[in-house]
Every structure is written in C-alpha cells, then in structure tokens.
Design an enzyme around this catalytic site. Structure first.
Site, PDB file in Angstrom:
ATOM      1  N   GLU A  76      -2.391  -6.959   7.302  1.00  0.00           N
ATOM      2  CA  GLU A  76      -1.084  -6.621   8.115  1.00  0.00           C
ATOM      3  C   GLU A  76      -0.953  -7.546   9.359  1.00  0.00           C
ATOM      4  O   GLU A  76      -1.904  -7.999   9.872  1.00  0.00           O
ATOM      5  CB  GLU A  76      -1.167  -5.169   8.594  1.00  0.00           C
ATOM      6  CG  GLU A  76       0.174  -4.675   9.322  1.00  0.00           C
ATOM      7  CD  GLU A  76       1.298  -4.861   8.643  1.00  0.00           C
ATOM      8  OE1 GLU A  76       1.751  -5.845   8.487  1.00  0.00           O
ATOM      9  OE2 GLU A  76       1.987  -3.683   8.362  1.00  0.00           O
ATOM     10  N   HIS A  83       0.748  -1.170   0.041  1.00  0.00           N
ATOM     11  CA  HIS A  83       0.244   0.137  -0.024  1.00  0.00           C
ATOM     12  C   HIS A  83       0.923   1.313   0.024  1.00  0.00           C
ATOM     13  O   HIS A  83       2.166   1.291   0.222  1.00  0.00           O
ATOM     14  CB  HIS A  83      -0.748   0.009   1.215  1.00  0.00           C
ATOM     15  CG  HIS A  83      -0.242  -0.089   2.403  1.00  0.00           C
ATOM     16  ND1 HIS A  83       0.509   1.187   3.125  1.00  0.00           N
ATOM     17  CD2 HIS A  83       0.316  -0.882   3.308  1.00  0.00           C
ATOM     18  CE1 HIS A  83       0.922   0.849   4.365  1.00  0.00           C
ATOM     19  NE2 HIS A  83       0.939  -0.601   4.298  1.00  0.00           N
TER      20      HIS A  83
END
Length: 219
Positions: A92, A12
């Site tokens: 994550e 990202h």
C-alpha cells in the site's frame, strides 16, 4: 518469451482500517486484518478465480501486508498449482508510521486538493513514489516471462491505488487519466487479457469520477 494469457489484479477484502480510521492510531497499517465482511468478499472472489484458472498453473505475487495474505489464503487455490512470492513493491502507499487521526484527515483533504499522484504524505509516499516502485516491479515481472515454463496466469494480490498505478504504468495512461479514476472495491478484480495481436487489454475499466483534465496532448 512465455507471456501469460492473464494477469489478474485483486484488491484485498475489507480491512478494519476501511471501516474504522481510528485503528491507525493503535496498529500499523501493514498489521491490519480483514473484517468478517472482508473475509467473505475474499472467499467469493476465490470461487470466481478457481473457476477462471481451472487446472492451470498460477504465478502469485502478494503484498506483504496481513490483509493481502489473509485475502490470498481465503481464495483456497490449489497449493500444487501456485507459486507464491511476497512482493514488497506491491504494498500500500505509505502514509507514515503511527498516524494521528485528525492529521490524516487533514492530509487527505490536502491530497484531494493537490492531486493524488503528486501529493506526498508527511513521512510517507506520493502516488508518484508508488508508481516508481510499481514500475521497478514490472521490469522484474517482464524478465520472469523469459522462462519457457512460465505459468499462463499471473495473480497479484494488492491494494486499490497500486492496482490503478500498475495499469497506468502498463497502458501508459497519463497522470490526468489516473486522477480521474476511482479505486476498485474491496475484493474486486481487474484482468489484463492477452489478445491474438500480442497486446493486453483490460477486461473492464475502472470507474471514473470525473473527466480527465490533461495539461497537453500526448500520443
């Protein structure tokens, strides 16, 4: 089996948590947004991806975090050419819930001393835990290749540690090899390319911050 020609991994763009670690005391990790810099990074990556994929179809898997969804939208891929699935196993590494700033800094120091793969954050995950769920995702991904109309491209929009662990699992890297590698930068890609021999290779390596120190030989 219709194996894809490319499997593209993308980290990202820069998030508010990447520039201000106090934000974790006020917002959950999954809710953190991109910064203006992160949005520009994602848009620039999107330009390269559109040129790479051209008119080909793409199977997209995106982490369920806000910053990964924002990154994917900024790519501006043709909606007629993509199939998007949110994939929680690409999230994550969990650091726990509401995080106290100094405690996180202390735990990161412990992790650096103990090892990123084995150290488990209090109320969170170790790198080994993430490796296990990435492995489970890979099993599902391989099953999807059995569809005769599977797209020639796979795109994973995820996180730096998850990218490294995906490649570790795919290429059978050792823990020592994983520990020697740095995360890619925000908006960076790594691509697994299918060769004529039926094997995948990585288009470029991860940066190495130290020489691997294995406990023993493997092969």
């Amino acid at each position: 089996m219709a194996r894809p020609r490319r499997i593209v991994l993308v980290r990202h763009g820069e998030s508010v948590g990447n520039v201000d670690d106090t934000v974790y005391e006020r917002e959950p990790d999954h809710a953190l947004a991109l910064t203006e810099t992160g949005l520009r990074q994602a848009e620039q990556t999107g330009e390269r991806l559109r040129a790479l994929f051209g008119d080909e179809q793409i199977s997209v898997y995106v982490s369920p975090y806000r910053r990964t969804h924002q990154t994917l939208r900024a790519f501006r891929l043709d909606p007629e050419r993509i199939r998007v699935r949110e994939e929680p196993r690409l999230r994550e590494q969990d650091w726990g819930n509401w995080q106290e700033r100094e405690d996180v800094r202390l735990q990161k120091a412990y992790r650096d001393a103990y090892g990123h793969f084995f150290y488990r954050f209090a109320q969170g995950e170790s790198g080994a835990d993430v490796y296990d769920r990435v492995g489970a995702f890979l099993e599902s991904l391989h099953r999807s290749f059995e569809a005769p109309d599977h797209p020639p491209n796979v795109l994973l929009v995820t996180h730096g540690l998850t990218m490294r662990l995906f490649c570790m699992r795919w290429f059978h890297w050792t823990v020592a090899e994983f520990e020697s590698l740095s995360n890619p930068g925000n908006g960076e890609t790594r691509t697994l390319l299918l060769g004529e021999n039926g094997r995948y290779t990585l288009d470029r390596p991860f940066e190495r911050w130290r020489t691997p120190e294995p406990y023993g030989g493997t092969g």
